[in-house]
Motif scaffolding. Structure first.
Motif: not given
Length: 369
Positions: A73, A75, A77, A101, A103, A130, A357, A360
């Motif tokens: 996973t 993220e 932003e 953003d 994900s 995603q 990023t 992770q």
């Protein structure tokens, strides 16, 4: 891509791990055992100390196999151009829509089998899910002269919209080939191919209700056949492991949309420590370099949003990671292992405007026989 100016301690620490590994090989006197026995004489496979994010890190003995599942996973932003952050308001002075953003969740399955002691075959398949939130600039509207200025301004402000994509990504098939080995170190080469199964036609619904193609980051695959090559060096002592892995990926041809992703280089370096026979912890330092795309999907307008520009896909990145693994040596879960790793960028340098990023994480389960 312009040169990145990292501080010297960060830059040269990347070279420290392989140098330590090579030096360590000169005096280490034990190598990793693939099999051990407990106090009752029951044989089990030694748990791996390698971070779960490192793919294809070892060979198996003839007839051996391993199945793995990894959940990744990530993220992202905030916009960044080069090494400098940029606000959405500033970016919207140039584009009609910019990412805010994103994900990503990825389910990774791989199967390894060794037809001989010198070759291990590996098949990997990924499923991607995603979601991206983008900020869109409202189209200017002509208002009656009697309408208040604050009302007109609010109607011309930007607004957020969400889009998502999911599906089976490109599948890879590789051969791990035994390399140079000694009493305290081992190495192997990796040669493989990534097959074009992932979709590049993912769409969203625009404000008029029409299907429009999403930008490059929201596509599932590349629909190109890619060459994979790598080299892995691991030095083992009874409780310590030093490792270095170099990977290279290159698309061999343009896809049907007349573009291909740029070359990709990864250089991973790690050290891990066996706290107990079953538990190990690790730290990793990696460098990733992706080139811009070549060609252009004519269905995308690069003037509308940066994610539609093939010249804004390149990145050079340093990142760190910390992880832990626990291997079961007896009972119903014998020869199985669970692992976790968390990582973050140290610094990123983008070609053009891209999402930064944040972090992770990878959670993995492996079973060996």
């Amino acid at each position: 891509m312009k040169n990145i100016k990292f501080c010297k301690p960060t830059k040269y620490s990347l070279l420290l791990f392989p140098m330590l590994a090579i030096s360590f090989a000169s005096f280490a006197n034990q190598h990793q055992h693939h099999q051990m026995a407990d106090s009752d004489g029951n044989v089990f496979i030694t748990p791996s100390k390698t971070p779960i994010s490192i793919m294809g890190s070892h060979l198996h003995h003839k007839g051996g196999w391993m199945a793995s599942y990894r959940f990744m996973t990530m993220e992202m932003e905030g916009l960044q151009t080069g090494t400098t952050g940029i606000s959405s308001a500033k970016a919207l002075e140039q584009y009609s829509m910019v990412p805010k953003d994103m994900s990503m969740n990825m389910h990774m399955l791989d199967l390894m089998y060794a037809p001989s002691d010198d070759i291990t075959l590996m098949l990997m398949a990924n499923f991607v899910d995603q979601e991206m939130t983008s900020t869109m600039k409202n189209m200017p509207m002509t208002m009656p002269s009697t309408m208040a200025m604050d009302t007109m301004a609010s109607m011309n402000m930007s607004h957020d919209m969400s889009m998502d994509s999911s599906g089976l990504a490109d599948v890879s098939f590789s051969a791990l080939i035994n390399g140079f080995n000694g009493d305290a170190y081992r190495s192997h080469f990796t040669l493989g191919v990534r097959l074009p199964l992932g979709d590049i036609d993912q769409t969203r619904i625009d404000m008029s209700g029409e299907d429009v193609l999403m930008g490059y980051p929201m596509q599932i695959g590349s629909e190109t056949t890619n060459l994979l090559a790598g080299y892995t060096l691991i030095v083992d002592q009874q409780y310590l492991q030093f490792g270095s892995q170099f990977n290279y990926e290159m698309a061999l041809e343009n896809n049907d949309a007349n573009y291909k992703p740029g070359d990709k280089v990864q250089w991973h370096n790690w050290t891990s420590y066996g706290v107990t026979e079953s538990l190990s912890v690790s730290v990793r330092l990696s460098y990733v370099h992706k080139e811009n795309y070549s060609g252009h999907d004519q269905r995308l307008n690069p003037m509308m949003m940066p994610s539609a520009d093939p010249k804004q896909r390149g990145v050079a990145q340093f990142e760190w990671g910390v992880g832990a693994s626990y291997g079961f040596t007896s009972g119903l879960l014998k020869n199985q292992q669970v692992s976790l790793e968390f990582s973050q960028p140290i610094e990123q340098d983008f070609d053009g405007m891209q999402l930064n990023t944040d972090w992770q994480a990878v959670l993995g389960w492996q079973i060996s026989l």
